[in-house]
Design a protein around this motif. Sequence first.
Motif, mmCIF file in Angstrom:
data_model
loop_
_atom_site.group_PDB
_atom_site.id
_atom_site.type_symbol
_atom_site.label_atom_id
_atom_site.label_comp_id
_atom_site.label_asym_id
_atom_site.label_seq_id
_atom_site.Cartn_x
_atom_site.Cartn_y
_atom_site.Cartn_z
ATOM 1 N N ALA A 23 22.638 15.849 95.671
ATOM 2 C CA ALA A 23 22.997 15.188 96.939
ATOM 3 C C ALA A 23 23.644 13.825 96.690
ATOM 4 C CB ALA A 23 21.749 15.034 97.808
ATOM 5 N N LYS A 24 23.195 13.136 95.646
ATOM 6 C CA LYS A 24 23.694 11.777 95.372
ATOM 7 C C LYS A 24 24.805 11.757 94.321
ATOM 8 C CE LYS A 24 20.401 9.830 97.956
ATOM 9 N NZ LYS A 24 19.651 11.002 98.440
ATOM 10 N N ALA A 25 25.222 12.927 93.841
ATOM 11 C CA ALA A 25 26.219 12.986 92.759
ATOM 12 C C ALA A 25 27.619 12.686 93.279
ATOM 13 C CB ALA A 25 26.186 14.366 92.123
ATOM 14 N N GLU A 26 28.522 12.378 92.347
ATOM 15 C CA GLU A 26 29.932 12.227 92.700
ATOM 16 C C GLU A 26 30.422 13.545 93.315
ATOM 17 O OE1 GLU A 26 32.406 9.807 92.416
ATOM 18 O OE2 GLU A 26 30.643 8.518 92.226
ATOM 19 N N PRO A 27 31.132 13.475 94.420
ATOM 20 C CA PRO A 27 31.603 14.724 95.047
ATOM 21 C C PRO A 27 32.876 15.247 94.381
ATOM 22 C CG PRO A 27 32.204 12.853 96.404
ATOM 23 C CD PRO A 27 31.434 12.287 95.241
ATOM 24 N N ASP A 28 32.783 15.526 93.081
ATOM 25 C CA ASP A 28 33.962 15.955 92.329
ATOM 26 C C ASP A 28 33.916 17.429 91.924
ATOM 27 O OD1 ASP A 28 32.002 15.934 90.409
ATOM 28 O OD2 ASP A 28 32.834 14.265 89.246
ATOM 29 N N GLY A 29 32.855 18.122 92.340
ATOM 30 C CA GLY A 29 32.781 19.557 92.089
ATOM 31 C C GLY A 29 32.185 19.943 90.743
ATOM 32 N N TYR A 30 31.801 18.970 89.939
ATOM 33 C CA TYR A 30 31.306 19.312 88.601
ATOM 34 C C TYR A 30 29.788 19.484 88.531
ATOM 35 C CZ TYR A 30 35.996 18.817 86.917
ATOM 36 O OH TYR A 30 37.333 19.016 86.730
ATOM 37 N N LEU A 31 29.103 19.095 89.556
ATOM 38 C CA LEU A 31 27.655 19.329 89.621
ATOM 39 C C LEU A 31 27.357 19.996 90.954
ATOM 40 C CD1 LEU A 31 24.776 18.876 88.430
ATOM 41 C CD2 LEU A 31 24.730 16.703 89.668
ATOM 42 N N PHE A 32 26.792 21.183 90.903
ATOM 43 C CA PHE A 32 26.454 21.863 92.142
ATOM 44 C C PHE A 32 25.053 22.444 92.057
ATOM 45 C CE2 PHE A 32 27.310 26.326 90.874
ATOM 46 C CZ PHE A 32 28.067 26.122 89.718
ATOM 47 N N LEU A 33 24.503 22.700 93.221
ATOM 48 C CA LEU A 33 23.090 23.067 93.330
ATOM 49 C C LEU A 33 22.922 24.552 93.601
ATOM 50 C CD1 LEU A 33 20.054 22.088 93.753
ATOM 51 C CD2 LEU A 33 20.639 21.947 96.188
ATOM 52 N N LEU A 34 22.036 25.166 92.838
ATOM 53 C CA LEU A 34 21.544 26.487 93.227
ATOM 54 C C LEU A 34 20.343 26.219 94.131
ATOM 55 C CD1 LEU A 34 21.375 29.547 93.151
ATOM 56 C CD2 LEU A 34 20.132 29.385 90.986
ATOM 57 N N GLY A 35 20.614 26.185 95.418
ATOM 58 C CA GLY A 35 19.578 25.845 96.388
ATOM 59 C C GLY A 35 19.018 27.091 97.037
ATOM 60 N N GLY A 36 18.171 26.875 98.035
ATOM 61 C CA GLY A 36 17.600 28.028 98.700
ATOM 62 C C GLY A 36 16.552 27.647 99.721
ATOM 63 N N THR A 37 15.625 28.559 99.924
ATOM 64 C CA THR A 37 14.603 28.367 100.946
ATOM 65 C C THR A 37 13.889 27.028 100.798
ATOM 66 O OG1 THR A 37 14.279 30.755 100.798
ATOM 67 C CG2 THR A 37 12.664 29.524 102.070
ATOM 68 N N PHE A 38 13.632 26.632 99.559
ATOM 69 C CA PHE A 38 12.884 25.388 99.338
ATOM 70 C C PHE A 38 13.593 24.182 99.966
ATOM 71 C CE2 PHE A 38 15.647 23.516 96.208
ATOM 72 C CZ PHE A 38 16.278 24.617 95.644
ATOM 73 N N ASN A 39 14.938 24.225 100.004
ATOM 74 C CA ASN A 39 15.683 23.101 100.590
ATOM 75 C C ASN A 39 15.294 22.871 102.045
ATOM 76 O OD1 ASN A 39 18.205 24.108 98.575
ATOM 77 N ND2 ASN A 39 17.846 21.929 98.757
ATOM 78 N N VAL A 40 15.245 23.973 102.794
ATOM 79 C CA VAL A 40 14.975 23.838 104.222
ATOM 80 C C VAL A 40 13.486 23.578 104.484
ATOM 81 C CG1 VAL A 40 16.959 25.241 104.870
ATOM 82 C CG2 VAL A 40 14.778 26.346 104.589
ATOM 83 N N VAL A 41 12.649 24.105 103.612
ATOM 84 C CA VAL A 41 11.204 23.865 103.749
ATOM 85 C C VAL A 41 10.900 22.389 103.501
ATOM 86 C CG1 VAL A 41 8.994 24.308 102.616
ATOM 87 C CG2 VAL A 41 10.455 26.218 103.249
ATOM 88 N N ASN A 42 11.474 21.855 102.428
ATOM 89 C CA ASN A 42 11.220 20.445 102.088
ATOM 90 C C ASN A 42 11.633 19.498 103.208
ATOM 91 O OD1 ASN A 42 10.208 21.189 99.651
ATOM 92 N ND2 ASN A 42 12.034 20.691 98.473
#
Lengths: 283, 42
Positions: free
Chosen positions: A80-99
């Motif tokens: 979330a806090k990374a440079e928005p340059d496309g080189y770091l991306f998240l494998l997110g999921g249910t935990f994101n919305v639960v948190n």
Amino acid sequence: MRLTVLALSLGLLAGAACGSATAGDWPNRPLTMLYPFTAGSAGDGVGRILANRMAELLGQPVIFENAGGAGGMTGANRVAKAEPDGYLFLLGGTFNVVNQTMYRQPLYNVETDFVPVALLAEQPTVLIARKDLPANNIPELIAYARANSGRMQYGSAGIGSITHLSCMLLTSAIGSDVTHVPYRGGGGALQDLLAGRIDYQCPILTVALPQIQGGTVKPIAVLGKERSPTLPALATAHEQGLEGFDVTNWYGFFLPKDTPAPIVQKLHDVTSRRCRPPPCRRK
Amino acid sequence: MKAIGALITAPERQSPEYLRGHVTREVEKWGRAIKAAGVLID
């Protein structure tokens, strides 16, 4: 002099263009897919399978990084806090919305601090019971739980885990008083289920499959909205009378907010090419 | 993917727009359940 200034300006502009990440030159170095849980967690296999094929399609290595902690919050916050340059991306999921709801002060807002890229895959959870529990299906479990109100226990991999929330929703739906026993990970909960010290738990189906196939636990219902091809004979909770019940663990790719749209689109296209059902299923 | 029990989402559900809506629906669904259960972590 004017020509020198003009030349310098053009040079600066060219340098800026080279330094920025447009879809045209992106990616020109390795990417990192961050999965905010430890190796061997439920989404590990999903991420690793995708990372290999995406690297081939992107022409750059895709490094799969495990960064566990705080129920996925720590690692996801890095993206979330990374440079928005496309080189770091998240494998997110249910935990994101639960948190988002479960933490008093979440580190990020899952709806506004990320750019969604693609919904990738889903894994149903399953209700399994100790082998000698008298109930064999949802109606029988409801009857048994009501007759034994306050005396039953369900286990989970910890407070806030998908295994906890699945059983929490289920227990609420069957309308009975069942005590939650949180463990440090799913292994301890499963051991106690096998030993008959707890009555049921709600793991991701894959995790429970060896015990189900080995006959050491009793499968009661698939908790997703559809039956699983892995266990086609096992009816869903919805089919067994809990109308609309659906707890499915899902995975998706997310980039930091403000990532340029062409990069989002390119990552989506590559993911989509990788994830058309037949090739993925063949893998 | 099948070996690890994962179902690939259908192509029409893979778009960024679909995922955005999915996240919104999931936040609402889990938020309601978690608040009702009184589960809160500091």
